[in-house]
Design a protein around this motif. Sequence first.
Motif, PDB file in Angstrom:
ATOM      1  N   ASN A   1       0.814  -1.210   0.000  1.00 18.59           N
ATOM      2  CA  ASN A   1       0.000   0.000   0.000  1.00 18.59           C
ATOM      3  C   ASN A   1       0.855   1.270   0.000  1.00 18.59           C
ATOM      4  N   PRO A   2       1.534   1.564  -1.093  1.00 12.76           N
ATOM      5  CA  PRO A   2       2.396   2.749  -1.178  1.00 12.76           C
ATOM      6  C   PRO A   2       1.642   4.071  -1.048  1.00 12.76           C
ATOM      7  N   ALA A   3       0.329   4.031  -1.150  1.00 13.83           N
ATOM      8  CA  ALA A   3      -0.462   5.255  -0.955  1.00 13.83           C
ATOM      9  C   ALA A   3      -0.292   5.809   0.453  1.00 13.83           C
ATOM     10  N   ARG A   4       0.079   4.934   1.392  1.00  9.65           N
ATOM     11  CA  ARG A   4       0.230   5.353   2.787  1.00  9.65           C
ATOM     12  C   ARG A   4       1.693   5.604   3.147  1.00  9.65           C
ATOM     13  N   PHE A   5       2.552   5.718   2.127  1.00  7.22           N
ATOM     14  CA  PHE A   5       3.982   5.913   2.371  1.00  7.22           C
ATOM     15  C   PHE A   5       4.454   7.261   1.832  1.00  7.22           C
ATOM     16  N   LEU A   6       5.322   7.904   2.598  1.00  3.97           N
ATOM     17  CA  LEU A   6       5.987   9.132   2.152  1.00  3.97           C
ATOM     18  C   LEU A   6       7.287   9.281   2.928  1.00  3.97           C
ATOM     19  N   ILE A   7       8.056  10.272   2.547  1.00  6.60           N
ATOM     20  CA  ILE A   7       9.277  10.609   3.276  1.00  6.60           C
ATOM     21  C   ILE A   7       9.019  11.840   4.118  1.00  6.60           C
ATOM     22  N   ALA A   8       9.480  11.811   5.369  1.00  3.29           N
ATOM     23  CA  ALA A   8       9.451  12.983   6.249  1.00  3.29           C
ATOM     24  C   ALA A   8      10.880  13.162   6.761  1.00  3.29           C
ATOM     25  N   HIS A   9      11.664  13.884   5.986  1.00  6.01           N
ATOM     26  CA  HIS A   9      13.102  13.997   6.259  1.00  6.01           C
ATOM     27  C   HIS A   9      13.378  15.148   7.215  1.00  6.01           C
ATOM     28  N   PRO A  10      13.828  14.839   8.439  1.00  7.88           N
ATOM     29  CA  PRO A  10      14.160  15.881   9.409  1.00  7.88           C
ATOM     30  C   PRO A  10      15.642  16.220   9.345  1.00  7.88           C
ATOM     31  N   PHE A  11      16.070  17.134  10.199  1.00  5.30           N
ATOM     32  CA  PHE A  11      17.463  17.546  10.238  1.00  5.30           C
ATOM     33  C   PHE A  11      17.963  17.523  11.668  1.00  5.30           C
ATOM     34  N   GLN A  12      19.236  17.158  11.817  1.00  4.71           N
ATOM     35  CA  GLN A  12      19.781  17.009  13.165  1.00  4.71           C
ATOM     36  C   GLN A  12      20.218  18.352  13.752  1.00  4.71           C
ATOM     37  N   PRO A  13      19.998  18.539  15.061  1.00  2.00           N
ATOM     38  CA  PRO A  13      19.285  17.636  15.969  1.00  2.00           C
ATOM     39  C   PRO A  13      17.781  17.671  15.710  1.00  2.00           C
ATOM     40  N   VAL A  14      17.221  16.494  15.460  1.00  2.00           N
ATOM     41  CA  VAL A  14      15.856  16.345  14.968  1.00  2.00           C
ATOM     42  C   VAL A  14      14.820  16.989  15.890  1.00  2.00           C
ATOM     43  N   HIS A  15      15.030  16.909  17.198  1.00  5.28           N
ATOM     44  CA  HIS A  15      14.041  17.464  18.114  1.00  5.28           C
ATOM     45  C   HIS A  15      14.136  18.974  18.222  1.00  5.28           C
ATOM     46  N   MET A  16      15.206  19.561  17.659  1.00  8.75           N
ATOM     47  CA  MET A  16      15.437  20.996  17.783  1.00  8.75           C
ATOM     48  C   MET A  16      15.224  21.744  16.466  1.00  8.75           C
ATOM     49  N   LEU A  17      15.833  21.261  15.382  1.00  8.19           N
ATOM     50  CA  LEU A  17      15.755  21.974  14.111  1.00  8.19           C
ATOM     51  C   LEU A  17      14.358  21.794  13.528  1.00  8.19           C
ATOM     52  N   PRO A  18      13.651  22.878  13.238  1.00  6.51           N
ATOM     53  CA  PRO A  18      12.214  22.774  12.978  1.00  6.51           C
ATOM     54  C   PRO A  18      11.800  22.294  11.592  1.00  6.51           C
ATOM     55  N   LEU A  19      12.704  22.294  10.604  1.00  8.69           N
ATOM     56  CA  LEU A  19      12.261  21.967   9.250  1.00  8.69           C
ATOM     57  C   LEU A  19      12.143  20.466   9.021  1.00  8.69           C
ATOM     58  N   VAL A  20      11.094  20.062   8.281  1.00  6.22           N
ATOM     59  CA  VAL A  20      10.943  18.683   7.810  1.00  6.22           C
ATOM     60  C   VAL A  20      10.545  18.744   6.331  1.00  6.22           C
ATOM     61  N   GLU A  21      11.250  17.975   5.503  1.00  2.65           N
ATOM     62  CA  GLU A  21      10.922  17.877   4.084  1.00  2.65           C
ATOM     63  C   GLU A  21       9.998  16.669   3.881  1.00  2.65           C
ATOM     64  N   VAL A  22       8.787  16.921   3.450  1.00  2.00           N
ATOM     65  CA  VAL A  22       7.828  15.857   3.163  1.00  2.00           C
ATOM     66  C   VAL A  22       7.856  15.600   1.658  1.00  2.00           C
ATOM     67  N   VAL A  23       8.153  14.349   1.293  1.00  2.00           N
ATOM     68  CA  VAL A  23       8.332  14.005  -0.117  1.00  2.00           C
ATOM     69  C   VAL A  23       7.340  12.911  -0.495  1.00  2.00           C
ATOM     70  N   ARG A  24       6.535  13.191  -1.492  1.00  5.43           N
ATOM     71  CA  ARG A  24       5.573  12.208  -1.989  1.00  5.43           C
ATOM     72  C   ARG A  24       6.261  11.167  -2.880  1.00  5.43           C
ATOM     73  N   ASN A  25       5.699   9.964  -2.940  1.00  7.53           N
ATOM     74  CA  ASN A  25       5.984   9.071  -4.049  1.00  7.53           C
ATOM     75  C   ASN A  25       4.820   9.206  -5.036  1.00  7.53           C
ATOM     76  N   LYS A  26       4.906   8.554  -6.163  1.00  3.68           N
ATOM     77  CA  LYS A  26       3.891   8.735  -7.208  1.00  3.68           C
ATOM     78  C   LYS A  26       2.486   8.340  -6.756  1.00  3.68           C
TER      79      LYS A  26
END
Length: 312
Positions: free
Chosen positions: A131-156
Amino acid sequence: MKSKIAVYGSGTIGACQATLTSGNGYPTVVIGHSESGLIRCRKAIEQNWDDLIAEGLAAEVNKTAAMSLVTITNDPSALSGSTVVFEAVAETVEIKQEVYRRITENCGSNVIVASTTSSIDADILADHIENPARFLIAHPFQPVHMLPLVEVVRNKQTSDEAVETVCTLLEALHRQVVILNRSVPGFLVNRFAQALFRESIHLIEQGVTTAEDIDKAVKYAMGMRYASIGLMEYYDAVGFELEKAIAQNVYPDLCGTREIQKSTLEGLASGRTGQKAGQGFYDWSKKDADDFRRRKQAPYFDGVRDWDMPES
């Protein structure tokens, strides 16, 4: 009560992700694969809290309450009941595929899986999950609990519902979210970083300047400028006419290599591979490790004040 969140992976990213979710009152389960890894994970989460307490950003009562929300185990059955699973294991497709199988086995095929990968294409990973419809990337940056940005990347095949659910959770965790409609190598931030690394190493190898002066230029000009106004805001403010003239002068001289540079290869061959080895572009024996760790987190301290920290 807030929904249960899972983190599959007990390394640095997993520990910091768990610090963030439990620190905002979410029951959190962390899945590891070894007893020593679980011990390191718990110590890392506790160290994160100790750093926050030392800065006056949290109290012992918050640490105690948050730690009580965290379950750290090697048993994947503890995933059951999770609404979102953050996958934070090694950057190997085969390892991730096995993890996705275990997640599906314990949570069903409709649980949302968000990979923290920093380098693997979203469509490649989506091919290895039911079920790839329920999958994506949520790429955080270190230190993950501190740095506020997250890149959310879709698959097709990522569904709008999955994107909305993850983005809503991340925003509740006081994250700033950028969305990529398709996967590109390095996503956004690592593409920018690699361009800077490549040019910086080139200038050092050409004898133009030093690592120390490059860092000074970034910290006291570029870093300050782009923390206040955005990159493309600055481009517009300067204006296309002047930027065209600058580009005509600079573009022909920029480093354009597609190969790994000499400094990196020589460092790998000699064991001078960076901070952990004690030597890279800097001699880390001359640096204060605690001071570096604090400076790494310092720009993000104010954001922690927004956390919905548990107290009991």
